[in-house]
Enzyme design. Structure first.
Site, PDB file in Angstrom:
ATOM      1  N   ASP A  86      -5.914  15.283  -5.723  1.00 24.94           N
ATOM      2  CA  ASP A  86      -6.097  14.461  -6.773  1.00 24.94           C
ATOM      3  C   ASP A  86      -5.481  13.161  -6.399  1.00 24.94           C
ATOM      4  OD1 ASP A  86      -6.160  14.977 -10.104  1.00 24.94           O
ATOM      5  OD2 ASP A  86      -6.420  13.411  -8.718  1.00 24.94           O
ATOM      6  N   TRP A  87      -5.358  12.181  -6.815  1.00 23.77           N
ATOM      7  CA  TRP A  87      -4.328  10.825  -6.760  1.00 23.77           C
ATOM      8  C   TRP A  87      -2.802  11.490  -6.190  1.00 23.77           C
ATOM      9  CZ3 TRP A  87      -6.540   5.902  -7.631  1.00 23.77           C
ATOM     10  CH2 TRP A  87      -5.935   4.796  -7.764  1.00 23.77           C
TER      11      TRP A  87
END
Ligand code: GLC
Length: 721
Positions: free
Chosen positions: A265-266
């Site tokens: 994820d980011w």
């Protein structure tokens, strides 16, 4: 396929391999129209890095994507096409109800149809892969991302995960067809169980509970062929998911046999330092690679590892092997998408105009909104209202255009109808009173005067889109005080009240239910939500939505879910006994029970289960439960309802819930029609996680519950032999 990829692997430098595993946000490739979905420190990258990076997130639009791909390939040494990915969670431009709303439809086919449309619109706008479905199981409405989930039940979650993957990806032989995209199931794993419902907070549960309740959604998405999985921000079993080798290598890769792309994820790789399990960016990068993370979304840790390795002048064999594995997976997906033959796949303006935001797509969005809306109260059958009913329409959301909810990225909120528009199109006598809730409007005389000419007051209350989705955890999931006071004051006018609740999460509606004669829950219903609400209020559509999550009476009950374990001192069900006996699993200041239970939802029709027959009451482990359920619609109105089948294992190796959903079937019955519905439940659905963490079925005695909600009383015993 293998020759081309093997050939490229042979040619690629270490720096190019690592760049291929890095994903950058849209703002590195364009200036305008960028939506950032995570914190960006605007770290610089070199031109070589930019033109060898493997993928970009958050760019779409045939023309824009074509321009970026063209420019990228002109500068790329090996001409490996850029992969375009984005968050298309409940629609691209045609926005469907939020996933928690779609889950209320209990209609896998409908969910698949909406996913298919979202895929076609996305593919026609130049996207290759989308960050959906989100299948985190959620039992805590304080967590804002509950709106993206399928709710609290493992089976419903798994069924809709399967439907979503089928819709997004279609049937992939050796190539994706041009109307489908690669799906990225997220967030692995158990992100929805953040302690306190606080965003990004610790998740700590037994591996037994994880395997028994939380794993199913991811597993069924992967079994259906999901090409990507996204790591979650949270820790699980004490280690952040993004560096968790047990979770990723043992459970995901080995047990679930996932051989697709694992993307972080980011900045989740970078955040391993904040978690305290990495000493630097490059340490974080190595730990993520060892856990099998193939793509680094926006942490730049993989880029920094490349720079470090270059400085050191040597690359450990183990790292080369890990890099080659990951690069192979990325190139394989690009191959499957046909990008080497056509890097401009889907980047065709005419096709985009032909396929995106069409009236046909919007019709399905409206149907989805109609089927996702849950009727919670309808005292004295107030609804549906006749077209000549005199109505006062009020409340802060009555003219709200953004009924799309969070993660509706390219959804357009300027063209959507408001609830006021839609109801004024249906009813002749509608006066709209939508001053904001300044103190003055709470004056009873003012309200009495404003509502004097109406028979019914319709009030639209709830939350705004920005109060839903990522980074919107709430300690008090309930209506704002002003709205509740307004509803209370309206109730004192003595008029019949229809309350519409727009929300992305279950709210505590205990007071709201008292002040409302009818209570409608459309969630965030999407592009055609207002029209759907109007059709339900007029009765053109008979509501059929069922709750995918339990609604608590009080915040203090959270987490509240229907299939919780019984404990050693469960309530007996007899009010007196449960009141007298102090030493039971209960509260002294609130009831244990839900306000509205999982699977609950009213209809304008009157459905009854007349009879349930089990063809056999002794079934082999490799067999199936065959039911014949006689259902009748004892009303003059056609309608849909959902037959729900729950089972309870009387004695098991681990503690068992009172009941758990094993099958559901949405059916349509015409007015005064009765039908015998055949339902088949494979015995394998009765498997549960044993102490040795394997999931299997026991012989023994069971109880089957059949009805229209989780608290159904109708039951039949059976035996697995
Ligand atoms: C966000 C979300 C994730 C999303 C990603 C890319 O932080 O956690 O669900 O897909 O970033 O936008």
């Amino acid at each position: 396929m293998v020759n081309r990829i093997t050939e490229l692997l042979r040619k690629m430098s270490i720096a190019e391999k690592i760049a291929q595993l890095s994903q950058l946000s849209a703002d590195y490739f364009q200036e305008d129209g960028v939506t950032l979905t995570g914190p960006t420190g605007k770290q610089q990258v070199t031109s070589e890095e930019l033109h060898s990076v493997g993928s970009v997130l958050g760019i779409s639009g045939a023309e824009r994507a074509r321009k970026i791909q063209k420019n990228y390939l002109q500068h790329s040494r090996l001409k490996i096409p850029l992969l375009f990915m984005a968050d298309v969670v409940h629609g691209y431009k045609t926005i469907f109800p939020i996933p928690l709303g779609l889950a209320s439809s209990f209609d896998s086919e409908l969910v698949e149809e909406t996913a298919k449309i979202a895929a076609k619109e996305s593919a026609s706008a130049g996207l290759h892969a989308i960050f959906a479905p989100m299948v985190d199981l959620v039992r805590d409405p304080r967590w804002g991302r509950v709106m993206e989930s399928n709710g609290e039940d493992p089976f419903l979650n798994g069924s809709l995960a399967t439907a979503s993957i089928k819709g997004f990806q279609g049937c992939v032989t050796d190539r994706f067809d041009e109307n489908h995209v690669a799906a990225c199931v997220k967030h692995f794993a158990a992100y929805g169980a953040a302690e306190g419902g606080r965003e990004y907070n610790t998740v700590d549960m037994s591996e037994w509970q994880f395997r028994d309740q939380y794993l199913e959604g991811y597993q069924r998405a992967i079994e259906t062929g999901a090409r990507l999985v996204m790591t979650s921000f949270n820790t699980l079993f004490g280690v952040p998911a993004t560096a968790n080798e047990h979770l990723m290598r043992t459970i995901l890769r080995k047990e679930l046999k996932f051989d697709g792309i694992l993307i972080s994820d980011w900045n989740a790789i970078g955040e391993l330092k904040e978690h305290g399990v990495a000493s630097s960016q490059t340490d974080a990068a190595v730990k993520a690679l060892k856990a099998g993370v193939d793509m680094d979304m926006m942490s730049f840790a993989y880029f920094e590892l490349a720079q470090k390795l270059e400085k050191e002048g040597q690359v450990p064999q183990e790292i080369i092997k890990l890099l080659d594995e990951s690069v192979y997976r990325v190139l394989k997906l690009k191959e499957e998408l046909g990008l080497f033959e056509d890097p401009f796949r889907g980047m065709d303006l005419l096709k985009e105009e032909e396929n995106v935001l069409t009236e046909d797509n919007l019709k399905i969005a409206q149907k989805a909104a109609e089927e996702s809306t849950v009727l919670l109260e309808n005292k004295d059958n107030l609804l549906p209202l006749k077209p000549d009913t005199k109505i006062t329409l009020c409340g802060p959301l009555v003219r709200e255009r953004d009924l799309l909810g969070s993660w509706s990225w390219k959804g357009n909120t300027t063209k959507n109808e408001t609830i006021a528009d839609a109801l004024q199109n249906k009813f002749k006598g509608v006066t709209v009173f939508d001053e904001d809730l300044a103190e003055g409007t709470l004056d009873l005389n003012v309200l009495k005067q404003k509502t004097a000419d109406s028979e019914v007051v319709i009030v639209a209350l709830g939350l705004k889109s920005y109060q839903s989705g990522e980074a919107t955890s709430m300690t008090k999931p309930r209506l704002p005080k002003k709205q509740l006071n307004f509803l209370k004051a309206l109730n004192e006018t003595g008029k019949k009240i229809v309350t519409i609740i727009i929300t992305g999460r279950p709210l505590v509606l205990t007071e709201v239910s008292k002040f409302s004669d009818a209570l409608l829950l459309p969630w965030f219903p999407g592009s055609r939500g207002a029209e759907a609400i109007a059709n339900i209020i007029t009765g053109e559509v008979n509501p059929s939505g069922k709750l995918p999550m339990s609604f608590p009476r009080d915040i203090g009950q959270i987490p509240l879910y229907y299939n919780s374990l019984r404990t050693g001192r469960p309530l007996t069900g007899s009010d007196n006994l449960d009141k007298e006996n102090k030493y039971l699993s209960k509260y002294i200041d609130e009831e244990n029970s839900h306000l509205y239970c999982f699977g609950y939802g009213l209809s304008y029709a009157d459905f009854k289960v007349k009879k349930v027959q089990l063809v056999d009451k002794q079934i082999a482990k490799n067999g199936e439960l065959n039911l014949k359920v006689e259902v009748a619609n004892e009303s003059h109105i056609d309608g849909q309802t959902v037959i729900q089948c729950y089972t309870h294992q009387c004695v098991a190796e681990t503690a068992q819930p009172d009941r758990e959903l094993k099958m559901f079937k949405k059916i349509m019955l015409k007015a005064n029609e009765a039908k015998v519905i055949d339902i088949c439940i494979p015995v394998t659905r009765l498997a549960y996680t044993h102490q040795d963490l394997t999931k299997k079925v026991d012989c023994g005695n069971y109880v089957l519950y059949v009805g229209f909600a989780a608290d159904t009383k109708r039951k039949i015993s059976f035996e697995i032999i």
